[in-house]
Design an enzyme around this catalytic site. Structure first.
Site, PDB file in Angstrom:
ATOM      1  N   GLY A  32       0.839  -1.190   0.000  1.00  0.00           N
ATOM      2  CA  GLY A  32       0.000   0.000   0.000  1.00  0.00           C
ATOM      3  C   GLY A  32       0.870   1.233   0.000  1.00  0.00           C
ATOM      4  O   GLY A  32       2.087   1.171  -0.210  1.00  0.00           O
ATOM      5  N   GLY A  56      -9.403  12.292   0.528  1.00  0.00           N
ATOM      6  CA  GLY A  56      -8.264  13.150   0.255  1.00  0.00           C
ATOM      7  C   GLY A  56      -7.145  12.966   1.253  1.00  0.00           C
ATOM      8  O   GLY A  56      -7.093  11.965   1.980  1.00  0.00           O
ATOM      9  N   SER A  63      -5.332   9.626   7.373  1.00  0.00           N
ATOM     10  CA  SER A  63      -4.719   8.301   7.275  1.00  0.00           C
ATOM     11  C   SER A  63      -3.617   8.234   6.218  1.00  0.00           C
ATOM     12  O   SER A  63      -2.536   7.691   6.470  1.00  0.00           O
ATOM     13  CB  SER A  63      -5.781   7.238   6.990  1.00  0.00           C
ATOM     14  OG  SER A  63      -6.520   7.567   5.830  1.00  0.00           O
ATOM     15  N   LEU A  64      -3.881   8.749   5.025  1.00  0.00           N
ATOM     16  CA  LEU A  64      -2.851   8.713   3.982  1.00  0.00           C
ATOM     17  C   LEU A  64      -1.618   9.495   4.409  1.00  0.00           C
ATOM     18  O   LEU A  64      -0.485   9.036   4.237  1.00  0.00           O
ATOM     19  CB  LEU A  64      -3.409   9.279   2.672  1.00  0.00           C
ATOM     20  CG  LEU A  64      -4.447   8.426   1.947  1.00  0.00           C
ATOM     21  CD1 LEU A  64      -5.085   9.219   0.814  1.00  0.00           C
ATOM     22  CD2 LEU A  64      -3.823   7.139   1.415  1.00  0.00           C
ATOM     23  N   LYS A  96      -5.643  -7.141  57.025  1.00  0.00           N
ATOM     24  CA  LYS A  96      -4.209  -7.141  57.312  1.00  0.00           C
ATOM     25  C   LYS A  96      -3.467  -6.539  56.120  1.00  0.00           C
ATOM     26  O   LYS A  96      -2.799  -7.230  55.351  1.00  0.00           O
ATOM     27  CB  LYS A  96      -3.729  -8.555  57.614  1.00  0.00           C
ATOM     28  CG  LYS A  96      -4.351  -9.133  58.892  1.00  0.00           C
ATOM     29  CD  LYS A  96      -3.934 -10.569  59.127  1.00  0.00           C
ATOM     30  CE  LYS A  96      -4.589 -11.135  60.376  1.00  0.00           C
ATOM     31  NZ  LYS A  96      -4.267 -12.560  60.600  1.00  0.00           N
TER      32      LYS A  96
END
Length: 710
Positions: free
Chosen positions: A14, A49, A369-370, A563
């Protein structure tokens, strides 16, 4: 087994994998492999985009939009790196021939999507991802040092002493190994695990499963983004995305009656909730999206591929509304990486959607993201280019060991399980933290820093951002992570802690449990107090889990006692619960327990029980401590709700349980430890209380290591 050798291996083709390859040193052999074909990556599917810092004045707004969309769970350093790097990335993409939309004067045209304060998104029609990735692929094919292998599946990595030496792979029916100096995982998202997703079905999170096998840290695997608008269809397979930029440009959402029900540019997760609520209210499998308000000219010029796909499904979006439904879209979590995309394993990097560098937080801002993938892919290659790789001394033996017990059919279930487990993670109650715990932590900090941290102040003259790792030095159960984090935040509220485990998880020697980011001065000052809490609580949880496991199948509950260490009770009793035990009385206001001195003061068991019932609320149970059979009989006759068999022999307790025959609950107490718990369980009591859980547990060895400036 055949072995292919390369200098750098990139698993995935990718945009992140390709961009990393284009920045590799020209004298290094780079092999890129992909699971199917070179074009079948989600990068090709991105419609909307790519964000860019269009001018310095937009920095603050860009930054705030990103962390607001991410619900302020972003790693701020990573967000800053992404934004500052964006202009150079866009310039490089243009050099590769990427055609972003421009006006008649040749200036960029910016669009706006959900949760953006201003237009800052560059685009190419409605296929920006394809435009970028196809040009990167075209450029990569020109480079003689880059080689591609399609239809090749990574099965596992070759790892020894927390160092990666390559992978084992499969092409058709052939198994082979790829030996590499450095390996970059760019394997994409997890959409293939979902019935309704915009992703390619072959993206099933294999890298995450492999990371789990090799104790590579994951970060926020439950951070999964559902896109609000995919085209509704009854057909099986990948769902077609209706880009967020459609709504950013003005498209409207309607219910079955044609009425708007939400702000169309809400953050994706919030809008998804609104749509699901409306679908439930309307009893429909979709809602309507009206693109007609954009006008035919804008639809055909800006969204031609969406228009064509809708036509293929029988909808003319220039004339009619289209049905949309939420679908799994993007994975914000993944393999934990630092600012240079380094995983917690040497010589192994992760980039793109499979990695988590903290940019997106809990919810990704549209069109980040890109950009994020490209920025951190470049940084990964920049980092490894200056490193010298270790050499595997016996590769053949390592390959054989890797193939032993390898079962890739379990990978999908492993990923689903870790996502589910993270969602159900245990945390200390936030109200308890703010009302009780903060005061105790501040007291502990003041105990350690009466006036100043003189050592830190001597060597650190001012602010310097940095990070440090929390390392586990022995196997055990982790407990107290919220307290650990709170210590650092009370010293400096800007400190950020990223956890790779939840309280209650089993951690192993050598694993990275967390990374802490902030002012190095604050990290050094808070270190000891934070570790004191976490080591103590984890030690209690570990001992409790070991003891509770011995009671599995008996139906007997393991209880703690009072305790506890002074001023540590809230922490220690929480740790018992994390370890699988149960809390007895938290304090003297929490229940009535008539012990020997109470009984003596009242004049006997019967008198003590009568006085307790007269004084106590009807909702409280009365527990009586007994030491012999005569006292057992008297407690039963007096109507005790619970009878504690204190320091009685095994035979005496068995006799007592048989005599009581369910007329009261039974608890055995007195020197109960991991060593004798099985014998105590044979008595048939309902509860076993053990002071050893809190007063005799050794700490779990943890340390803060690898401090570095960032």
């Amino acid at each position: 087994m055949n072995v292919i050798q390369t200098d750098i291996l990139i698993v995935g083709t990718g945009c992140s994998g390709l961009f990393a390859a284009l920045h590799a040193p020209k004298d290094k052999k780079v092999l890129l492999i992909c699971k199917t074909t070179l074009e079948e990556s989600d990068s090709f599917l991105a419609q909307g985009g790519i964000c860019v810092l269009k001018d310095p004045s937009d920095y603050e707004s860009f930054f705030k939009d990103t962390i607001r969309a991410g619900h302020y769970k972003n790693r701020r350093q990573s967000v800053d790196i992404m934004i500052q790097s964006s202009p150079d990335v866009i310039a490089e993409l243009e050099n590769y021939g990427v055609r972003f939309t421009k006006d008649a004067q040749g200036n960029f045209v910016y669009t706006k999507e959900g949760c953006h304060s201003h237009p800052r998104i560059l685009f190419h029609e409605d296929i920006t991802g394809k435009e970028i990735t196809s040009h990167l692929l075209k450029e990569a094919k020109k480079h003689k040092n880059l080689t591609f292998m399609e239809n090749t599946t990574m099965l596992d990595i070759l790892e020894e002493d927390n160092t990666c030496y390559g992978i084992v792979a499969k092409k058709e029916e052939e198994l082979f190994a790829i030996q590499s100096d450095f390996t970059l995982l760019a394997t994409g998202g997890i959409g293939g695990l979902f019935n309704n997703s915009t992703n390619y079905p072959h993206l099933t999170g294999d890298s995450l499963a492999i990371s789990l096998r090799h104790h590579i840290a994951l970060e926020n695997p439950d951070y999964i983004q559902i896109h609000p608008t995919t085209l509704y269809s009854k057909k099986k397979g990948r769902r077609f995305l209706i880009s967020e930029s459609v709504r950013g440009e003005g498209a409207k959402l309607y219910d079955k009656y044609g009425k708007r029900f939400a702000d169309e540019v809400l953050p994706r997760d919030l809008l998804t909730q609104k749509i699901y609520q409306q679908m439930k209210k309307d009893d429909t499998p979709f809602v309507w999206l009206d693109m007609t308000v954009l006008g035919k000219e804008q639809i055909l010029s800006h969204f031609p591929h969406i228009y064509q796909h809708c036509l293929q499904e029988g909808f003319d979006c220039t004339k009619e509304w289209i049905p949309v439904v939420p679908g799994q879209h993007y994975f914000m979590g993944g393999i934990h990486v630092d600012a240079y995309s380094r995983t917690t394993m040497d010589q192994l990097y992760a980039i793109g959607e499979t990695a988590c560098n903290g940019v997106h937080g809990e919810n990704r801002l549209a069109s980040n993201s890109l950009l994020e993938s490209l920025v951190f892919a470049q940084r990964a290659m920049k980092d490894l280019s200056i490193k010298t790789a270790k050499t595997c001394l016996n590769l053949e033996n390592l390959i054989q060991m890797t193939m032993k017990d390898l079962d890739v059919t379990k990978y999908a279930s492993m990923v689903r399980e870790v996502i589910k487990k993270k969602k159900e993670g245990r945390k200390m109650n936030s109200i308890t933290m703010s009302m009780n715990v903060d005061t105790l932590i501040l007291q502990a900090l003041r105990e350690d820093v009466t006036s100043e941290d003189i050592t830190t102040n001597a060597i650190m003259k001012g602010y310097q951002s940095g990070s440090v790792q929390l390392i586990c030095k022995e196997d055990g159960i982790i407990a107290g992570l919220p307290v650990f984090e709170r210590v650092f935040q009370l010293v400096d509220s800007k400190t950020e802690v990223t956890f790779f485990f939840n309280d209650g998880d089993h951690v192993h020697k050598g694993e990275v449990v967390a990374e802490i980011y902030g002012d190095i001065r604050s990290l050094l000052t808070a270190e000891r107090t934070a570790l004191n809490y976490l080591q103590r609580m984890s030690g209690i949880a570990t001992y409790t889990r070991q003891t509770a496991d011995l009671l599995k199948g008996t139906g007997i509950r393991l209880l703690d006692t009072r305790k506890t260490t002074p001023n540590m009770r809230v922490f220690e009793k929480y740790a018992v619960k994390v370890g699988g035990g149960y809390n007895h009385r938290y304090n003297l206001s929490d229940g009535i327990l008539l012990k020997d001195n109470h009984i003596a003061a009242a004049g006997g068991i019967r008198q003590a029980v009568e006085l307790a019932k007269e004084y106590a609320s009807f909702v409280r149970k009365i527990e009586v401590e007994v030491e012999n059979m005569d006292m057992v009989k008297e407690a039963v006759e007096a109507g005790a709700d619970i009878i504690m068999l204190d320091n009685m022999s095994i035979d005496q307790m068995k006799e007592a349980v048989q005599y009581i025959q369910g007329r009261a609950l039974t608890e055995c107490s007195g020197n109960a430890t991991k060593e004798n718990i099985a014998a105590l369980a044979s008595t048939g009591v309902d509860y076993i209380s053990s002071g050893a859980l809190t007063h005799s547990s050794k700490i779990l060895d943890l340390s803060l290591k690898n401090l570095k400036a960032v």
